[in-house]
Design a protein around this motif. Structure first.
Motif, PDB file in Angstrom:
ATOM      1  N   VAL A  46       0.771  -1.130  -0.227  1.00 52.67           N
ATOM      2  CA  VAL A  46      -0.021  -0.096   0.113  1.00 52.67           C
ATOM      3  C   VAL A  46       0.876   1.078  -0.221  1.00 52.67           C
ATOM      4  O   VAL A  46       1.782   1.258   0.878  1.00 52.67           O
ATOM      5  CB  VAL A  46      -1.031   0.020   1.116  1.00 52.67           C
ATOM      6  N   ALA A  47       0.744   2.137  -1.025  1.00 47.30           N
ATOM      7  CA  ALA A  47       1.589   3.324  -0.894  1.00 47.30           C
ATOM      8  C   ALA A  47       0.667   4.567  -1.453  1.00 47.30           C
ATOM      9  O   ALA A  47      -0.341   4.386  -2.099  1.00 47.30           O
ATOM     10  CB  ALA A  47       2.750   2.907  -1.986  1.00 47.30           C
ATOM     11  N   TRP A  48       1.163   5.749  -1.263  1.00 43.60           N
ATOM     12  CA  TRP A  48       0.805   6.835  -1.656  1.00 43.60           C
ATOM     13  C   TRP A  48       0.990   7.169  -3.085  1.00 43.60           C
ATOM     14  O   TRP A  48       2.133   6.654  -3.894  1.00 43.60           O
ATOM     15  CB  TRP A  48       1.238   7.983  -0.802  1.00 43.60           C
ATOM     16  N   VAL A  49      -0.176   7.802  -3.873  1.00 38.14           N
ATOM     17  CA  VAL A  49       0.168   8.501  -5.243  1.00 38.14           C
ATOM     18  C   VAL A  49       0.856   9.850  -4.916  1.00 38.14           C
ATOM     19  O   VAL A  49      -0.018  10.538  -4.507  1.00 38.14           O
ATOM     20  CB  VAL A  49      -1.110   8.635  -5.839  1.00 38.14           C
ATOM     21  N   GLY A  50       2.001  10.003  -5.194  1.00 44.33           N
ATOM     22  CA  GLY A  50       2.595  11.243  -4.926  1.00 44.33           C
ATOM     23  C   GLY A  50       2.606  11.400  -3.425  1.00 44.33           C
ATOM     24  O   GLY A  50       3.037  10.678  -2.667  1.00 44.33           O
ATOM     25  N   SER A  51       2.279  12.793  -2.847  1.00 47.21           N
ATOM     26  CA  SER A  51       2.264  12.992  -1.563  1.00 47.21           C
ATOM     27  C   SER A  51       0.873  12.835  -0.729  1.00 47.21           C
ATOM     28  O   SER A  51       0.479  13.312   0.133  1.00 47.21           O
ATOM     29  CB  SER A  51       2.494  14.410  -1.081  1.00 47.21           C
ATOM     30  N   GLY A  52      -0.211  11.891  -1.525  1.00 43.66           N
ATOM     31  CA  GLY A  52      -1.577  11.617  -0.933  1.00 43.66           C
ATOM     32  C   GLY A  52      -2.442  12.854  -1.200  1.00 43.66           C
ATOM     33  O   GLY A  52      -2.274  13.885  -1.764  1.00 43.66           O
ATOM     34  N   PRO A  53      -3.775  12.775  -0.990  1.00 48.06           N
ATOM     35  CA  PRO A  53      -4.216  11.633   0.017  1.00 48.06           C
ATOM     36  C   PRO A  53      -4.583  10.415  -1.056  1.00 48.06           C
ATOM     37  O   PRO A  53      -5.171   9.414  -0.592  1.00 48.06           O
ATOM     38  CB  PRO A  53      -5.690  12.252   0.614  1.00 48.06           C
ATOM     39  N   GLU A  54      -4.193  10.362  -2.347  1.00 48.10           N
ATOM     40  CA  GLU A  54      -4.593   9.176  -3.337  1.00 48.10           C
ATOM     41  C   GLU A  54      -3.518   8.105  -2.748  1.00 48.10           C
ATOM     42  O   GLU A  54      -2.384   8.438  -2.464  1.00 48.10           O
ATOM     43  CB  GLU A  54      -4.538   9.402  -4.686  1.00 48.10           C
ATOM     44  N   PHE A  55      -3.914   6.872  -2.832  1.00 46.23           N
ATOM     45  CA  PHE A  55      -3.313   5.755  -2.488  1.00 46.23           C
ATOM     46  C   PHE A  55      -3.700   4.563  -3.467  1.00 46.23           C
ATOM     47  O   PHE A  55      -4.449   4.666  -4.225  1.00 46.23           O
ATOM     48  CB  PHE A  55      -3.487   5.374  -1.081  1.00 46.23           C
ATOM     49  N   PHE A  56      -2.826   3.686  -3.663  1.00 46.05           N
ATOM     50  CA  PHE A  56      -3.020   2.483  -4.241  1.00 46.05           C
ATOM     51  C   PHE A  56      -2.371   1.049  -3.555  1.00 46.05           C
ATOM     52  O   PHE A  56      -1.634   1.318  -2.657  1.00 46.05           O
ATOM     53  CB  PHE A  56      -2.327   2.485  -5.625  1.00 46.05           C
ATOM     54  N   ILE A  57      -3.116   0.034  -3.932  1.00 40.32           N
ATOM     55  CA  ILE A  57      -2.789  -1.152  -3.402  1.00 40.32           C
ATOM     56  C   ILE A  57      -2.117  -1.917  -4.687  1.00 40.32           C
ATOM     57  O   ILE A  57      -3.189  -2.166  -5.520  1.00 40.32           O
ATOM     58  CB  ILE A  57      -3.821  -2.069  -2.669  1.00 40.32           C
ATOM     59  N   SER A  58      -0.972  -2.591  -4.730  1.00 39.94           N
ATOM     60  CA  SER A  58      -0.339  -3.087  -5.777  1.00 39.94           C
ATOM     61  C   SER A  58      -1.268  -4.747  -5.901  1.00 39.94           C
ATOM     62  O   SER A  58      -0.963  -5.473  -4.954  1.00 39.94           O
ATOM     63  CB  SER A  58       0.836  -3.171  -5.805  1.00 39.94           C
ATOM     64  N   LEU A  59      -1.473  -5.188  -6.788  1.00 43.01           N
ATOM     65  CA  LEU A  59      -1.873  -6.483  -7.080  1.00 43.01           C
ATOM     66  C   LEU A  59      -0.956  -7.314  -7.758  1.00 43.01           C
ATOM     67  O   LEU A  59      -1.217  -8.597  -8.277  1.00 43.01           O
ATOM     68  CB  LEU A  59      -3.286  -6.535  -7.901  1.00 43.01           C
ATOM     69  N   SER A  60       0.278  -6.798  -8.001  1.00 45.51           N
ATOM     70  CA  SER A  60       1.165  -7.431  -8.877  1.00 45.51           C
ATOM     71  C   SER A  60       2.628  -7.158  -8.062  1.00 45.51           C
ATOM     72  O   SER A  60       2.890  -6.522  -7.369  1.00 45.51           O
ATOM     73  CB  SER A  60       1.382  -7.076 -10.310  1.00 45.51           C
ATOM     74  N   LYS A  61       3.691  -8.159  -8.761  1.00 53.33           N
ATOM     75  CA  LYS A  61       4.901  -8.032  -8.210  1.00 53.33           C
ATOM     76  C   LYS A  61       5.842  -7.369  -9.257  1.00 53.33           C
ATOM     77  O   LYS A  61       5.202  -7.097 -10.371  1.00 53.33           O
ATOM     78  CB  LYS A  61       5.604  -9.488  -8.145  1.00 53.33           C
ATOM     79  N   PRO A  62       6.973  -6.809  -8.876  1.00 56.84           N
ATOM     80  CA  PRO A  62       7.751  -5.862  -9.648  1.00 56.84           C
ATOM     81  C   PRO A  62       8.397  -6.707 -10.958  1.00 56.84           C
ATOM     82  O   PRO A  62       8.502  -8.020 -10.869  1.00 56.84           O
ATOM     83  CB  PRO A  62       8.790  -5.293  -9.004  1.00 56.84           C
TER      84      PRO A  62
END
Length: 214
Positions: free
Chosen positions: A198-214
Motif C-alpha cells: 500500500v503506497a501513496w500516489v505522490g504525497s497523498g491523499p490518493e493511494f493504491f494497493i498493488s496486485l502484482s510483483k515488480p
C-alpha cells in the motif's frame, strides 16, 4: 409457669413471622447453593424447591431483612458492540499493528511497517485518522480497480517481457477525513513495491494497493 410463657412467646413469634421458621428449617440447604450442589461427582438438588425458595426470599426481603443466599454477581464487562468474530479480529489487529479498512465487500487488513517507513509520516497520519470516525463518503473511497490482464499471472508474477499495462494491476482510492484540510505527506524512504503493498500516489491523499510483483 416461666417455661410455658417462653413457649407461648416463641409460638407467637413464629405465627407473626412464619418466614423465620422456614428460614431456620432450610438454612443448611440454602447455604449449599442457589440451584443445587455437587456431591462426590453427582449433582444434587436442594431440599427446598425453586418455587418455595423464591417465595421465602420474597417474604424475607419484604420483612426488611437481608437475604445472603443469592449467587455472587460478576462485574459486567464493557465490550464494543458487534459480532463476536469482528471483535476478536479487531483485538488481534490492534495487538499486531494491523488496521482494518472496512468496505462493502469485507475488511482489508493493512499492516503498518514503522521500521521500513522512515520517517513514519504516513503511519502518524493514519493513526490520526482512526479516532475521527468520519472518514467516509468522498473522503475514503476506491475509485479505480484494474486487474492483471495478460501481463501477470494469478500469483502476480510478470509474464516474460509483457508490458506493465494497461491494465496496471492495482486498486486506487483516496484516504482523508471530511471537513479537515489535508496536509501533504512528506517524502519517506520505503521498500520496493510488492504484491499487496500500500503506497501513496505522490504525497497523498490518493493511494493504491498493488496486485502484482515488480
Amino acid at each position: 409457669m416461666a417455661k410455658n410463657a417462653a413457649k407461648t412467646v416463641i409460638k407467637a413469634a413464629i405465627t407473626e413471622y412464619p418466614w423465620q421458621a422456614k428460614l431456620a428449617k432450610h438454612k443448611d440447604e440454602l447455604s449449599k447453593g442457589v440451584w443445587g450442589f455437587w456431591d462426590l461427582g453427582a449433582w444434587k438438588n436442594l431440599g427446598i424447591s425453586v418455587r418455595h425458595r423464591a417465595r421465602l426470599r420474597k417474604e424475607v426481603l419484604l420483612a426488611g431483612q437481608d437475604w445472603p443466599y443469592d449467587a455472587e454477581r460478576k462485574e459486567m464487562r464493557v465490550k464494543m458492540k458487534g459480532h463476536k468474530v469482528d471483535r476478536i479480529a479487531a483485538e488481534k489487529r490492534a495487538e499486531t499493528g494491523i488496521i482494518g479498512l472496512e468496505t462493502e465487500y469485507g475488511i482489508l487488513n493493512i499492516k503498518l511497517l514503522p521500521d521500513l517507513t522512515v520517517p513514519p509520516h504516513s503511519i502518524a497520519y493514519i493513526l490520526e485518522l482512526l479516532p475521527l470516525h468520519h472518514c467516509a463518503g468522498a473522503g475514503c473511497q476506491f475509485y479505480r480497480a484494474e486487474g492483471r490482464g495478460k501481463s501477470w499471472d494469478s500469483d502476480g508474477n510478470r509474464i516474460n517481457n509483457a508490458p506493465f499495462g494497461p491494465p496496471f494491476a492495482l486498486l486506487q482510492g483516496t484516504l482523508e477525513a471530511q471537513g479537515t484540510t489535508f496536509k501533504q505527506i512528506p517524502k519517506e524512504n520505503c521498500p520496493l513495491i510488492q504484491r499487496g503493498s500500500v503506497a501513496w500516489v505522490g504525497s497523498g491523499p490518493e493511494f493504491f494497493i498493488s496486485l502484482s510483483k515488480p
